[in-house]
Design a protein around this motif. Structure first.
Motif, PDB file in Angstrom:
ATOM      1  N   LYS A 117       0.821  -1.213   0.000  1.00 23.22           N
ATOM      2  CA  LYS A 117       0.000   0.000   0.000  1.00 23.22           C
ATOM      3  C   LYS A 117       0.857   1.267   0.000  1.00 23.22           C
ATOM      4  N   GLU A 118       1.896   1.300   0.806  1.00 22.28           N
ATOM      5  CA  GLU A 118       2.751   2.487   0.865  1.00 22.28           C
ATOM      6  C   GLU A 118       3.486   2.686  -0.465  1.00 22.28           C
ATOM      7  N   THR A 119       3.966   1.604  -1.051  1.00 22.59           N
ATOM      8  CA  THR A 119       4.647   1.700  -2.347  1.00 22.59           C
ATOM      9  C   THR A 119       3.691   2.226  -3.409  1.00 22.59           C
ATOM     10  N   ALA A 120       2.515   1.646  -3.499  1.00 27.05           N
ATOM     11  CA  ALA A 120       1.543   2.062  -4.515  1.00 27.05           C
ATOM     12  C   ALA A 120       1.119   3.515  -4.313  1.00 27.05           C
ATOM     13  N   ARG A 121       0.891   3.901  -3.081  1.00 25.93           N
ATOM     14  CA  ARG A 121       0.457   5.268  -2.788  1.00 25.93           C
ATOM     15  C   ARG A 121       1.520   6.287  -3.206  1.00 25.93           C
ATOM     16  N   SER A 122       2.740   6.094  -2.750  1.00 27.72           N
ATOM     17  CA  SER A 122       3.783   7.088  -3.024  1.00 27.72           C
ATOM     18  C   SER A 122       4.184   7.110  -4.495  1.00 27.72           C
ATOM     19  N   MET A 123       4.329   5.942  -5.093  1.00 26.04           N
ATOM     20  CA  MET A 123       4.766   5.884  -6.495  1.00 26.04           C
ATOM     21  C   MET A 123       3.711   6.459  -7.438  1.00 26.04           C
ATOM     22  N   ILE A 146       1.786  -5.331  -6.807  1.00 26.13           N
ATOM     23  CA  ILE A 146       2.237  -3.943  -6.712  1.00 26.13           C
ATOM     24  C   ILE A 146       1.935  -3.207  -8.020  1.00 26.13           C
ATOM     25  N   THR A 147       2.267  -3.846  -9.132  1.00 26.52           N
ATOM     26  CA  THR A 147       2.008  -3.257 -10.445  1.00 26.52           C
ATOM     27  C   THR A 147       0.537  -2.916 -10.606  1.00 26.52           C
ATOM     28  N   ASN A 148      -0.335  -3.853 -10.286  1.00 25.05           N
ATOM     29  CA  ASN A 148      -1.768  -3.630 -10.442  1.00 25.05           C
ATOM     30  C   ASN A 148      -2.258  -2.489  -9.561  1.00 25.05           C
ATOM     31  N   GLU A 149      -1.752  -2.411  -8.341  1.00 21.76           N
ATOM     32  CA  GLU A 149      -2.155  -1.324  -7.438  1.00 21.76           C
ATOM     33  C   GLU A 149      -1.747   0.033  -8.021  1.00 21.76           C
ATOM     34  N   ILE A 150      -0.520   0.121  -8.517  1.00 18.96           N
ATOM     35  CA  ILE A 150      -0.037   1.385  -9.079  1.00 18.96           C
ATOM     36  C   ILE A 150      -0.789   1.726 -10.362  1.00 18.96           C
ATOM     37  N   SER A 195      14.245  -1.521  -0.729  1.00 17.21           N
ATOM     38  CA  SER A 195      14.093  -0.345  -1.575  1.00 17.21           C
ATOM     39  C   SER A 195      13.337  -0.728  -2.843  1.00 17.21           C
ATOM     40  N   VAL A 196      12.235  -0.024  -3.104  1.00 15.57           N
ATOM     41  CA  VAL A 196      11.467  -0.204  -4.339  1.00 15.57           C
ATOM     42  C   VAL A 196      11.739   1.032  -5.187  1.00 15.57           C
ATOM     43  N   THR A 197      12.276   0.822  -6.374  1.00 15.26           N
ATOM     44  CA  THR A 197      12.627   1.937  -7.255  1.00 15.26           C
ATOM     45  C   THR A 197      11.913   1.773  -8.583  1.00 15.26           C
ATOM     46  N   LEU A 198      11.277   2.839  -9.048  1.00 11.58           N
ATOM     47  CA  LEU A 198      10.664   2.861 -10.376  1.00 11.58           C
ATOM     48  C   LEU A 198      11.373   3.904 -11.222  1.00 11.58           C
ATOM     49  N   PHE A 199      11.456   3.616 -12.517  1.00 18.02           N
ATOM     50  CA  PHE A 199      12.058   4.524 -13.482  1.00 18.02           C
ATOM     51  C   PHE A 199      11.082   4.724 -14.632  1.00 18.02           C
ATOM     52  N   LEU A 200      11.006   5.938 -15.146  1.00 13.96           N
ATOM     53  CA  LEU A 200      10.251   6.223 -16.352  1.00 13.96           C
ATOM     54  C   LEU A 200      11.266   6.575 -17.425  1.00 13.96           C
ATOM     55  N   GLN A 216      11.718   6.359  -5.297  1.00 13.62           N
ATOM     56  CA  GLN A 216      12.004   5.231  -4.416  1.00 13.62           C
ATOM     57  C   GLN A 216      11.078   5.267  -3.220  1.00 13.62           C
ATOM     58  N   THR A 217      10.701   4.083  -2.776  1.00 11.86           N
ATOM     59  CA  THR A 217      10.025   3.905  -1.496  1.00 11.86           C
ATOM     60  C   THR A 217      10.887   2.933  -0.719  1.00 11.86           C
TER      61      THR A 217
END
Length: 188
Positions: free
Chosen positions: A41-47, A82-86, A156-161, A174-175
């Motif tokens: 939830k925290e990862t999806a919310r922040s990202m 996680i992907t689906n939540e985001i 650490s969860v990191t996403l890149f665009l 990052q979260t």
């Protein structure tokens, strides 16, 4: 007497094997030793919030495509969750995505529509595909230490665009989580 004993025994076994379930509100979830609801939830919310703001203020156009998250941790983490939540949150925020994995099926359906066997009011039009302008990709990494019978885990969860046109990383977020849990039997 034997029949009563048998029925009583069967009833006890049947009742003891049945289970009950209860539900709680996701917001009330407590941290656990494993990756769980709190982290998802925290990862999806922040990202999703950060990426939505970037899309609306900086990009203002284009389509995103999602690449699967890479889990490089020792834990089993359902990256699709996680992907689906985001994705769900970003779609609600009107950030547009394309799913290139269905192109082959759509192309076959378009070709079938041109055979004349599909009514003109439901035939798929050719030339309407959208190409992604950016890809979202990411990783989940960890460092684990053991101190005085405690497992200390930095996740650490990191996403890149990434711009597909320039291969430039145009956004990242990052979260991070620092989890401390007691390890039973540690240090015999």
């Amino acid at each position: 007497m034997f029949k009563r004993f048998f029925l009583l025994s069967f009833s006890i076994v049947f009742v003891s094997c049945s289970s009950t379930a209860s539900y709680s509100k996701v917001e009330n979830a407590k941290p656990t030793k494993q990756w769980g609801v709190v982290e998802v939830k925290e990862t999806a919310r922040s990202m999703s919030h950060s990426l939505s703001v970037y899309y609306k203020t900086e990009l203002k156009g284009g389509y995103f495509e999602w690449r699967p998250l890479q889990n490089s941790t020792s834990e089993h983490i359902d990256t699709k969750l996680i992907t689906n939540e985001i994705l769900n949150q970003l779609t609600k925020d009107k950030v547009p995505f394309v799913d290139t994995s269905i192109r082959e099926d759509a192309t076959k359906e378009m070709a079938f529509g041109r055979t004349g066997m599909v009514s003109s009011d439901s035939r798929l039009a050719v030339g309407k595909f959208k190409s992604p302008s950016h890809q979202i990709k990411g990783e989940i990494n960890e460092v684990v230490n053991f101190e005085s019978g405690n497992k200390i885990q930095y996740i650490s969860v990191t996403l890149f665009l990434v711009s597909l046109e320039t291969n430039q990383i145009v956004w990242s977020e990052q979260t991070n989580f620092l989890k401390k849990s007691r390890v039973e039997g540690y240090g015999f």
